[in-house]
Write an enzyme that holds these catalytic residues in place. Structure first.
Site, PDB file in Angstrom:
ATOM      1  N   LYS A  99      12.493 -14.647 -27.691  1.00 41.06           N
ATOM      2  CA  LYS A  99      13.520 -15.305 -28.496  1.00 41.06           C
ATOM      3  C   LYS A  99      12.796 -16.322 -29.357  1.00 41.06           C
ATOM      4  O   LYS A  99      12.270 -17.321 -28.851  1.00 41.06           O
ATOM      5  CB  LYS A  99      14.572 -15.996 -27.613  1.00 41.06           C
ATOM      6  N   GLY A 160      24.166 -26.185 -27.976  1.00 45.79           N
ATOM      7  CA  GLY A 160      24.732 -27.117 -27.001  1.00 45.79           C
ATOM      8  C   GLY A 160      25.967 -27.855 -27.478  1.00 45.79           C
ATOM      9  O   GLY A 160      26.508 -28.687 -26.753  1.00 45.79           O
ATOM     10  N   ALA A 186      24.233 -19.532 -29.590  1.00 49.00           N
ATOM     11  CA  ALA A 186      24.472 -20.977 -29.701  1.00 49.00           C
ATOM     12  C   ALA A 186      25.842 -21.310 -30.278  1.00 49.00           C
ATOM     13  O   ALA A 186      26.328 -20.629 -31.176  1.00 49.00           O
ATOM     14  CB  ALA A 186      23.405 -21.680 -30.527  1.00 49.00           C
ATOM     15  N   GLY A 187      26.425 -22.349 -29.735  1.00 42.27           N
ATOM     16  CA  GLY A 187      27.673 -22.887 -30.263  1.00 42.27           C
ATOM     17  C   GLY A 187      28.905 -22.483 -29.493  1.00 42.27           C
ATOM     18  O   GLY A 187      29.961 -23.101 -29.637  1.00 42.27           O
ATOM     19  N   ASN A 208      24.027 -20.752 -23.121  1.00 47.59           N
ATOM     20  CA  ASN A 208      23.477 -21.482 -21.977  1.00 47.59           C
ATOM     21  C   ASN A 208      24.391 -22.631 -21.565  1.00 47.59           C
ATOM     22  O   ASN A 208      25.032 -22.621 -20.520  1.00 47.59           O
ATOM     23  CB  ASN A 208      22.068 -21.985 -22.324  1.00 47.59           C
ATOM     24  N   THR A 209      24.504 -23.634 -22.452  1.00 46.58           N
ATOM     25  CA  THR A 209      25.202 -24.866 -22.099  1.00 46.58           C
ATOM     26  C   THR A 209      26.648 -24.644 -21.671  1.00 46.58           C
ATOM     27  O   THR A 209      27.119 -25.293 -20.723  1.00 46.58           O
ATOM     28  CB  THR A 209      25.166 -25.843 -23.295  1.00 46.58           C
TER      29      THR A 209
END
Lengths: 258, 66
Positions: A99, A160, A186-187, A208-209
Protein backbone atom coordinates in the site's frame (compact mmCIF):
# COMPACT_ATOMS: atom_id res chain seq x y z
CA UNK A 1 -25.65 -15.17 -5.77
CA UNK A 2 -22.78 -16.66 -7.80
CA UNK A 3 -19.22 -16.17 -6.55
CA UNK A 4 -18.37 -12.48 -6.71
CA UNK A 5 -14.60 -12.44 -6.57
CA UNK A 6 -12.13 -9.73 -7.46
CA UNK A 7 -8.37 -9.45 -7.71
CA UNK A 8 -5.33 -7.29 -7.17
CA UNK A 9 -2.77 -8.31 -9.77
CA UNK A 10 -2.29 -12.04 -9.32
CA UNK A 11 -4.06 -12.15 -5.93
CA UNK A 12 -7.72 -13.20 -5.88
CA UNK A 13 -10.16 -12.35 -3.09
CA UNK A 14 -13.79 -12.71 -2.12
CA UNK A 15 -14.08 -10.31 0.84
CA UNK A 16 -14.34 -6.68 -0.24
CA UNK A 17 -13.31 -5.23 3.10
CA UNK A 18 -9.64 -4.61 3.87
CA UNK A 19 -8.73 -3.62 7.41
CA UNK A 20 -5.83 -2.08 9.29
CA UNK A 21 -4.10 -3.04 12.53
CA UNK A 22 -3.40 0.40 14.02
CA UNK A 23 -4.93 2.12 17.06
CA UNK A 24 -6.46 -0.91 18.79
CA UNK A 25 -6.49 -0.73 22.59
CA UNK A 26 -5.00 -4.24 22.80
CA UNK A 27 -4.12 -7.22 20.63
CA UNK A 28 -7.00 -9.50 21.72
CA UNK A 29 -9.54 -6.85 20.66
CA UNK A 30 -7.72 -6.42 17.37
CA UNK A 31 -7.70 -10.14 16.72
CA UNK A 32 -11.42 -10.47 17.42
CA UNK A 33 -12.23 -7.46 15.22
CA UNK A 34 -10.09 -8.73 12.33
CA UNK A 35 -11.84 -12.08 12.51
CA UNK A 36 -15.30 -10.45 12.70
CA UNK A 37 -14.57 -8.25 9.68
CA UNK A 38 -14.25 -11.26 7.39
CA UNK A 39 -11.37 -9.43 5.69
CA UNK A 40 -8.70 -11.39 3.81
CA UNK A 41 -6.19 -8.53 3.64
CA UNK A 42 -4.79 -6.70 6.63
CA UNK A 43 -2.53 -3.64 6.51
CA UNK A 44 0.57 -3.26 8.66
CA UNK A 45 3.20 -0.55 9.02
CA UNK A 46 6.99 -0.89 8.88
CA UNK A 47 8.92 0.71 11.74
CA UNK A 48 12.31 0.57 13.41
CA UNK A 49 12.52 -2.26 15.91
CA UNK A 50 12.73 -0.92 19.46
CA UNK A 51 16.15 -2.26 20.42
CA UNK A 52 15.65 -1.36 24.08
CA UNK A 53 12.72 -3.76 24.37
CA UNK A 54 13.10 -7.44 23.68
CA UNK A 55 10.57 -10.22 23.86
CA UNK A 56 7.67 -7.96 23.01
CA UNK A 57 4.54 -9.64 21.82
CA UNK A 58 4.66 -9.72 18.07
CA UNK A 59 1.81 -8.09 16.21
CA UNK A 60 1.94 -10.93 13.72
CA UNK A 61 1.06 -13.58 16.28
CA UNK A 62 -2.26 -11.76 16.78
CA UNK A 63 -3.26 -11.66 13.14
CA UNK A 64 -5.67 -14.50 12.33
CA UNK A 65 -4.19 -17.31 10.24
CA UNK A 66 -4.62 -17.00 6.52
CA UNK A 67 -4.93 -13.19 6.35
CA UNK A 68 -2.68 -11.66 3.72
CA UNK A 69 -0.39 -8.91 4.98
CA UNK A 70 -0.38 -5.62 3.13
CA UNK A 71 2.65 -3.57 4.21
CA UNK A 72 2.13 0.17 3.91
CA UNK A 73 4.51 3.07 3.49
CA UNK A 74 2.64 5.31 5.93
CA UNK A 75 4.42 8.45 7.10
CA UNK A 76 6.76 8.54 4.12
CA UNK A 77 7.06 12.04 2.69
CA UNK A 78 9.20 11.39 -0.38
CA UNK A 79 9.25 8.83 -3.16
CA UNK A 80 12.68 7.63 -1.99
CA UNK A 81 11.48 7.01 1.59
CA UNK A 82 8.44 5.15 0.33
CA UNK A 83 10.51 3.00 -2.03
CA UNK A 84 12.92 2.05 0.78
CA UNK A 85 10.02 1.23 3.10
CA UNK A 86 8.29 -0.85 0.42
CA UNK A 87 11.47 -2.86 -0.16
CA UNK A 88 11.80 -3.53 3.58
CA UNK A 89 8.13 -4.49 3.76
CA UNK A 90 8.59 -6.99 0.96
CA UNK A 91 11.59 -8.46 2.76
CA UNK A 92 9.50 -8.82 5.92
CA UNK A 93 6.54 -10.41 4.25
CA UNK A 94 8.25 -11.95 1.21
CA UNK A 95 5.14 -10.92 -0.72
CA UNK A 96 4.74 -8.33 -3.45
CA UNK A 97 1.79 -6.29 -2.21
CA UNK A 98 2.39 -2.75 -1.03
CA UNK A 99 0.00 0.00 0.00
CA UNK A 100 1.89 2.99 -1.31
CA UNK A 101 1.45 6.17 0.69
CA UNK A 102 3.47 9.30 0.08
CA UNK A 103 2.21 12.07 2.29
CA UNK A 104 2.53 15.73 1.37
CA UNK A 105 1.14 17.47 4.42
CA UNK A 106 1.29 16.57 8.11
CA UNK A 107 -2.00 18.12 9.14
CA UNK A 108 -4.27 16.70 6.47
CA UNK A 109 -2.13 13.69 5.54
CA UNK A 110 -3.11 14.36 1.95
CA UNK A 111 -0.94 12.55 -0.58
CA UNK A 112 1.90 14.21 -2.50
CA UNK A 113 0.72 13.00 -5.87
CA UNK A 114 3.89 13.95 -7.74
CA UNK A 115 6.07 11.83 -5.45
CA UNK A 116 3.38 9.12 -5.37
CA UNK A 117 3.39 8.63 -9.14
CA UNK A 118 7.19 8.66 -9.15
CA UNK A 119 7.40 5.99 -6.43
CA UNK A 120 4.69 3.89 -8.07
CA UNK A 121 6.59 3.72 -11.37
CA UNK A 122 9.78 2.53 -9.64
CA UNK A 123 8.02 -0.09 -7.52
CA UNK A 124 6.01 -1.47 -10.44
CA UNK A 125 9.30 -1.99 -12.32
CA UNK A 126 10.62 -3.86 -9.28
CA UNK A 127 7.73 -6.31 -9.45
CA UNK A 128 5.54 -4.94 -6.68
CA UNK A 129 1.76 -5.13 -6.82
CA UNK A 130 1.31 -1.43 -6.09
CA UNK A 131 -1.84 -0.17 -4.40
CA UNK A 132 -1.52 3.61 -4.18
CA UNK A 133 -3.44 5.66 -1.63
CA UNK A 134 -4.34 8.81 -3.53
CA UNK A 135 -6.46 11.93 -3.65
CA UNK A 136 -9.96 11.77 -5.14
CA UNK A 137 -8.53 13.14 -8.36
CA UNK A 138 -9.34 11.35 -11.63
CA UNK A 139 -6.25 12.69 -13.40
CA UNK A 140 -3.89 11.32 -10.76
CA UNK A 141 -5.80 8.04 -10.78
CA UNK A 142 -5.19 7.72 -14.50
CA UNK A 143 -1.50 8.50 -14.08
CA UNK A 144 -1.23 5.80 -11.43
CA UNK A 145 -2.94 3.31 -13.70
CA UNK A 146 -0.60 4.30 -16.54
CA UNK A 147 2.34 3.71 -14.18
CA UNK A 148 1.20 0.10 -13.84
CA UNK A 149 -0.51 0.14 -10.44
CA UNK A 150 -2.76 -2.86 -9.77
CA UNK A 151 -5.50 -0.63 -8.32
CA UNK A 152 -6.07 2.93 -7.23
CA UNK A 153 -7.23 3.79 -3.74
CA UNK A 154 -8.74 7.28 -3.56
CA UNK A 155 -9.58 8.69 -0.16
CA UNK A 156 -13.17 9.17 0.95
CA UNK A 157 -12.01 11.82 3.44
CA UNK A 158 -8.76 12.46 5.39
CA UNK A 159 -7.24 9.47 7.18
CA UNK A 160 -8.88 8.81 10.54
CA UNK A 161 -11.41 11.63 10.10
CA UNK A 162 -14.53 9.47 9.85
CA UNK A 163 -16.12 12.17 7.69
CA UNK A 164 -17.50 9.71 5.18
CA UNK A 165 -17.37 10.17 1.42
CA UNK A 166 -16.96 13.90 0.91
CA UNK A 167 -16.83 13.76 -2.85
CA UNK A 168 -18.79 10.80 -4.18
CA UNK A 169 -18.94 12.38 -7.64
CA UNK A 170 -15.15 12.39 -8.04
CA UNK A 171 -15.00 8.81 -6.79
CA UNK A 172 -17.56 7.85 -9.40
CA UNK A 173 -15.59 9.66 -12.13
CA UNK A 174 -12.43 7.80 -11.06
CA UNK A 175 -14.30 4.51 -11.35
CA UNK A 176 -15.26 5.46 -14.91
CA UNK A 177 -11.75 6.74 -15.71
CA UNK A 178 -9.60 3.71 -14.85
CA UNK A 179 -9.90 0.03 -15.67
CA UNK A 180 -8.03 -1.23 -12.60
CA UNK A 181 -10.01 -1.84 -9.39
CA UNK A 182 -10.89 1.28 -7.40
CA UNK A 183 -10.79 0.83 -3.63
CA UNK A 184 -12.01 3.58 -1.35
CA UNK A 185 -9.36 4.04 1.34
CA UNK A 186 -9.71 6.36 4.34
CA UNK A 187 -12.50 8.54 5.64
CA UNK A 188 -15.12 5.89 6.30
CA UNK A 189 -16.75 6.51 9.68
CA UNK A 190 -19.61 4.09 9.83
CA UNK A 191 -21.20 1.20 7.96
CA UNK A 192 -23.40 3.40 5.76
CA UNK A 193 -20.25 5.13 4.45
CA UNK A 194 -18.84 1.75 3.47
CA UNK A 195 -22.14 0.78 1.86
CA UNK A 196 -22.22 4.04 -0.10
CA UNK A 197 -18.69 3.46 -1.40
CA UNK A 198 -19.75 0.03 -2.64
CA UNK A 199 -23.01 1.36 -4.11
CA UNK A 200 -20.97 3.85 -6.12
CA UNK A 201 -19.10 0.92 -7.64
CA UNK A 202 -15.96 0.64 -5.52
CA UNK A 203 -14.43 -2.81 -5.80
CA UNK A 204 -13.57 -2.79 -2.10
CA UNK A 205 -13.13 -0.54 0.93
CA UNK A 206 -10.08 -0.21 3.17
CA UNK A 207 -10.40 1.16 6.69
CA UNK A 208 -8.75 1.17 10.09
CA UNK A 209 -9.82 3.87 12.54
CA UNK A 210 -13.58 3.45 12.07
CA UNK A 211 -13.29 -0.06 13.48
CA UNK A 212 -10.35 0.27 15.87
CA UNK A 213 -11.68 3.36 17.65
CA UNK A 214 -15.36 2.40 17.72
CA UNK A 215 -16.76 1.85 21.21
CA UNK A 216 -17.20 -1.79 20.30
CA UNK A 217 -14.64 -2.58 17.61
CA UNK A 218 -15.78 -6.18 17.13
CA UNK A 219 -19.41 -5.19 16.56
CA UNK A 220 -18.32 -2.37 14.25
CA UNK A 221 -16.18 -4.82 12.27
CA UNK A 222 -19.31 -6.94 11.76
CA UNK A 223 -21.29 -3.84 10.78
CA UNK A 224 -18.64 -2.90 8.22
CA UNK A 225 -18.60 -6.42 6.83
CA UNK A 226 -22.39 -6.27 6.42
CA UNK A 227 -22.33 -2.69 5.10
CA UNK A 228 -19.81 -3.59 2.41
CA UNK A 229 -21.81 -6.69 1.46
CA UNK A 230 -25.10 -4.74 1.33
CA UNK A 231 -23.56 -1.94 -0.73
CA UNK A 232 -22.07 -4.42 -3.16
CA UNK A 233 -25.41 -6.17 -3.62
CA UNK A 234 -27.17 -2.84 -4.17
CA UNK A 235 -24.62 -1.93 -6.81
CA UNK A 236 -25.06 -5.24 -8.61
CA UNK A 237 -28.85 -5.12 -8.30
CA UNK A 238 -28.94 -1.63 -9.84
CA UNK A 239 -30.65 1.17 -7.99
CA UNK A 240 -33.70 2.94 -9.35
CA UNK A 241 -33.17 6.39 -10.87
CA UNK A 242 -33.89 9.29 -8.53
CA UNK A 243 -37.00 11.26 -9.45
CA UNK A 244 -38.26 14.55 -8.17
CA UNK A 245 -41.90 13.52 -7.87
CA UNK A 246 -43.77 10.54 -6.49
CA UNK A 247 -44.44 7.37 -8.38
CA UNK A 248 -47.12 5.26 -6.71
CA UNK A 249 -46.27 1.73 -5.74
CA UNK A 250 -49.91 0.65 -5.73
CA UNK A 251 -52.05 0.57 -8.89
CA UNK A 252 -54.01 3.76 -9.56
CA UNK A 253 -56.82 1.72 -11.18
CA UNK A 254 -59.60 -0.29 -9.52
CA UNK A 255 -60.00 2.19 -6.69
CA UNK A 256 -63.22 1.79 -4.69
CA UNK A 257 -65.91 4.44 -4.96
CA UNK A 258 -64.84 5.63 -8.41
CA UNK B 1 33.74 -0.15 15.00
CA UNK B 2 31.11 2.54 15.08
CA UNK B 3 27.83 1.88 13.33
CA UNK B 4 24.67 3.96 13.18
CA UNK B 5 21.95 1.58 14.31
CA UNK B 6 18.33 2.67 14.00
CA UNK B 7 19.50 6.25 14.18
CA UNK B 8 21.87 5.88 17.14
CA UNK B 9 25.65 5.54 17.09
CA UNK B 10 26.68 2.18 18.59
CA UNK B 11 30.07 0.63 19.28
CA UNK B 12 30.14 -2.91 17.89
CA UNK B 13 32.82 -5.61 17.50
CA UNK B 14 34.85 -5.28 14.29
CA UNK B 15 33.90 -7.40 11.32
CA UNK B 16 30.46 -8.34 12.57
CA UNK B 17 28.18 -9.95 9.99
CA UNK B 18 24.44 -9.25 9.92
CA UNK B 19 23.88 -12.67 11.54
CA UNK B 20 26.43 -11.69 14.19
CA UNK B 21 24.73 -8.35 14.74
CA UNK B 22 21.33 -9.98 15.35
CA UNK B 23 22.93 -12.42 17.80
CA UNK B 24 24.82 -9.57 19.49
CA UNK B 25 21.55 -7.67 19.96
CA UNK B 26 19.67 -10.77 21.09
CA UNK B 27 17.14 -10.46 18.29
CA UNK B 28 15.52 -13.81 17.69
CA UNK B 29 12.42 -12.60 15.91
CA UNK B 30 12.45 -14.03 12.41
CA UNK B 31 10.25 -11.18 11.24
CA UNK B 32 12.78 -8.40 10.96
CA UNK B 33 14.21 -6.83 7.84
CA UNK B 34 17.62 -5.20 7.56
CA UNK B 35 18.85 -2.29 5.53
CA UNK B 36 22.51 -1.32 5.38
CA UNK B 37 23.34 2.05 3.86
CA UNK B 38 19.82 2.32 2.45
CA UNK B 39 19.92 -1.04 0.65
CA UNK B 40 18.03 -4.13 1.82
CA UNK B 41 20.17 -7.07 2.91
CA UNK B 42 18.19 -10.18 2.03
CA UNK B 43 18.09 -13.04 4.54
CA UNK B 44 20.29 -15.25 2.37
CA UNK B 45 23.08 -12.67 2.73
CA UNK B 46 22.94 -12.25 6.52
CA UNK B 47 25.83 -14.70 7.00
CA UNK B 48 28.08 -13.19 4.37
CA UNK B 49 27.37 -9.47 4.71
CA UNK B 50 30.05 -7.92 6.93
CA UNK B 51 29.41 -4.56 8.50
CA UNK B 52 32.00 -1.81 8.33
CA UNK B 53 32.67 1.18 10.50
CA UNK B 54 30.45 4.11 9.49
CA UNK B 55 27.68 1.87 8.17
CA UNK B 56 24.11 2.96 8.71
CA UNK B 57 21.92 0.01 9.70
CA UNK B 58 18.15 -0.11 10.01
CA UNK B 59 16.38 -3.02 11.66
CA UNK B 60 12.63 -2.91 11.12
CA UNK B 61 9.57 -4.97 11.93
CA UNK B 62 5.84 -4.79 11.32
CA UNK B 63 3.74 -2.73 13.71
CA UNK B 64 0.05 -1.91 13.73
CA UNK B 65 -1.01 0.46 10.97
CA UNK B 66 -3.69 1.20 8.43
Amino acid sequence: MAADGWSLGKHAFTSRLLVGTGKYKDFPTMKAALAASGAEVVTVAVRRLDLSKQGDESLLSWIPQGMKLLPNTAACFTADEAIRTARLGRELDMGDLVKLEVIGDKRTLFPDVEELVKAAAVLVKEGFTVLPYTNDDPVTARKLEDAGCAAVMPLGAPIGSGLGLRNPYNLRIIMETVKVPVLVDAGVGTASDAALAMELGAVAVLMNTAIAEAKDPVMMAEAMRDGVAAGRKSFLAGRIPMKLHASASSPMTGLIGT
Amino acid sequence: MQVKLNGEIRELPDGLTVTGLLAHLGIKAPRVAIEVNEAVVTKDRYESHKLSTGDSVEIVAFVGGG
